[in-house]
Design an enzyme around this catalytic site. Structure first.
Site, PDB file in Angstrom:
ATOM      1  N   GLY A  64      41.804  33.539  41.529  1.00 14.85           N
ATOM      2  CA  GLY A  64      43.138  33.365  40.976  1.00 14.85           C
ATOM      3  C   GLY A  64      44.196  33.300  42.059  1.00 14.85           C
ATOM      4  O   GLY A  64      43.930  32.904  43.190  1.00 14.85           O
ATOM      5  N   LEU A  67      47.390  36.856  46.177  1.00 15.20           N
ATOM      6  CA  LEU A  67      48.412  37.894  46.226  1.00 15.20           C
ATOM      7  C   LEU A  67      48.979  38.078  47.621  1.00 15.20           C
ATOM      8  O   LEU A  67      50.140  38.476  47.785  1.00 15.20           O
ATOM      9  CB  LEU A  67      47.844  39.218  45.711  1.00 15.20           C
ATOM     10  CG  LEU A  67      47.393  39.244  44.252  1.00 15.20           C
ATOM     11  CD1 LEU A  67      46.989  40.662  43.856  1.00 15.20           C
ATOM     12  CD2 LEU A  67      48.474  38.727  43.324  1.00 15.20           C
ATOM     13  N   ARG A  68      48.188  37.772  48.640  1.00 16.46           N
ATOM     14  CA  ARG A  68      48.710  37.896  50.006  1.00 16.46           C
ATOM     15  C   ARG A  68      49.824  36.893  50.255  1.00 16.46           C
ATOM     16  O   ARG A  68      50.764  37.158  51.009  1.00 16.46           O
ATOM     17  CB  ARG A  68      47.578  37.711  51.025  1.00 16.46           C
ATOM     18  CG  ARG A  68      46.516  38.780  50.920  1.00 16.46           C
ATOM     19  CD  ARG A  68      45.472  38.678  52.017  1.00 16.46           C
ATOM     20  NE  ARG A  68      44.402  39.618  51.779  1.00 16.46           N
ATOM     21  CZ  ARG A  68      44.458  40.921  52.070  1.00 16.46           C
ATOM     22  NH1 ARG A  68      45.550  41.415  52.618  1.00 16.46           N
ATOM     23  NH2 ARG A  68      43.432  41.715  51.812  1.00 16.46           N
ATOM     24  N   HIS A  89      48.730  24.398  36.960  1.00 16.94           N
ATOM     25  CA  HIS A  89      48.778  24.003  35.557  1.00 16.94           C
ATOM     26  C   HIS A  89      48.646  22.499  35.385  1.00 16.94           C
ATOM     27  O   HIS A  89      48.060  22.036  34.405  1.00 16.94           O
ATOM     28  CB  HIS A  89      50.075  24.500  34.920  1.00 16.94           C
ATOM     29  CG  HIS A  89      50.094  25.976  34.712  1.00 16.94           C
ATOM     30  ND1 HIS A  89      51.155  26.643  34.158  1.00 16.94           N
ATOM     31  CD2 HIS A  89      49.157  26.928  34.994  1.00 16.94           C
ATOM     32  CE1 HIS A  89      50.880  27.933  34.093  1.00 16.94           C
ATOM     33  NE2 HIS A  89      49.672  28.125  34.600  1.00 16.94           N
ATOM     34  N   GLY A 113      43.891  33.431  37.431  1.00 19.57           N
ATOM     35  CA  GLY A 113      43.915  32.004  37.132  1.00 19.57           C
ATOM     36  C   GLY A 113      42.558  31.339  37.236  1.00 19.57           C
ATOM     37  O   GLY A 113      42.340  30.271  36.659  1.00 19.57           O
ATOM     38  N   ASP A 144      48.356  33.143  33.277  1.00 20.66           N
ATOM     39  CA  ASP A 144      48.731  31.750  33.494  1.00 20.66           C
ATOM     40  C   ASP A 144      47.459  30.914  33.444  1.00 20.66           C
ATOM     41  O   ASP A 144      46.423  31.366  32.972  1.00 20.66           O
ATOM     42  CB  ASP A 144      49.506  31.563  34.818  1.00 20.66           C
ATOM     43  CG  ASP A 144      48.679  31.892  36.053  1.00 20.66           C
ATOM     44  OD1 ASP A 144      47.581  32.469  35.914  1.00 20.66           O
ATOM     45  OD2 ASP A 144      49.138  31.587  37.178  1.00 20.66           O
TER      46      ASP A 144
END
Length: 262
Positions: A64, A67-68, A89, A113, A144
């Site tokens: 997904g 985050l970094r 998306h 994701g 998402d």
């Protein structure tokens, strides 16, 4: 060797392979990866062959959002997350709207994701050792990549709520029992089983397969495009908040815990 994070390979039997190819980063979705996925799916859509095979290289399907890449941006976090979500998306929507069948092969972790990306396939095969986990609420975010649209349609509203709110981990076998994937297979058989499924579809009655897929898509109700736009807006708004930024930073700073099905 290709340095592209997403590759498109066209096979003589009509299978078009779309491969996530950033195994060193667990195929995490930063802006570069998301835009590469968007662009690669657009190329596939222009000539999808007889069937599309979505897979990954390495031991992880996709963890997904990266985050970094999300942390340390302060007030710019939401803008960056929205750009990543919007590009991802576009890829999800393109895959969903493909006229030909899409087969997904899931190995290792599919998180955040990566779950939506995996589940957009028409036929989804998972290795028995695969791990599916939404993980959004743990870092202060919301789903998402179509997860809030796909999950209730696949497993029902109760189980979808469980997966999204509790971050329950499902193995490949669990995912098959829940109806999240088409079937689970032994790890060593995943690649051949997924390619074989795609090849059989590519060799099948193309007009009938495309018409059958169109009928199924038209019966799902709410438009996916509208849901994707709302998902991107919501996840970006939360990403700008202190709670999400603190939780993402804390998540990155603690040792990984072994995952198990509760």
């Amino acid at each position: 060797m290709s340095t592209e994070p997403v590759r498109v390979v066209r096979h003589p039997d009509g299978v078009v392979e779309l491969a996530l190819d950033a195994p060193g980063r667990a195929n995490a979705l930063d802006l570069e990866m998301a835009e590469a996925l968007r662009d690669a799916t657009a190329r596939v859509a222009r000539d999808p062959g007889g069937a599309v095979l979505l897979r990954s290289t390495g031991g992880t399907f996709c963890v997904g959002g990266d985050l970094r890449a999300f942390t340390g941006l302060g007030e710019g976090t939401g803008t960056y997350v929205h750009a990543v979500a919007t590009a991802a998306h576009a890829a999800i929507h393109t895959l969903h709207e493909l006229a030909v069948p899409v087969v997904t092969a899931v190995r290792g972790a599919a998180a955040g994701g990566g779950v939506g990306l995996a589940l957009v396939g028409d036929i989804v095969l998972a290795a028995r050792s695969a791990r599916f986990r939404l993980a959004y609420t743990e870092v202060g975010l919301t789903p998402d990549c179509g997860a809030s649209w796909l999950l209730p349609r696949l497993v029902g509203p109760r189980r979808a709520t469980d997966l999204i709110l509790t971050n329950r981990v499902l193995t490949g076998d669990d995912a098959e029992r829940w109806g999240l994937v088409s079937r689970s297979v032994d790890d060593e058989e995943l690649d051949s089983a997924a390619y074989g499924a795609a090849a059989r579809l590519a060799a099948g009655a193309g007009d009938a397969l495309r018409a059958a897929k169109r009928l199924l898509r038209e019966g799902t109700g709410e438009d996916l495009g509208r849901r994707l736009a709302e998902e991107a807006r919501q996840i970006a708004a939360l990403a700008d908040g202190r709670e999400a930024q603190d939780r993402m930073a804390a998540f990155l700073g603690r040792p990984r815990e072994p995952e198990s099905v509760s």
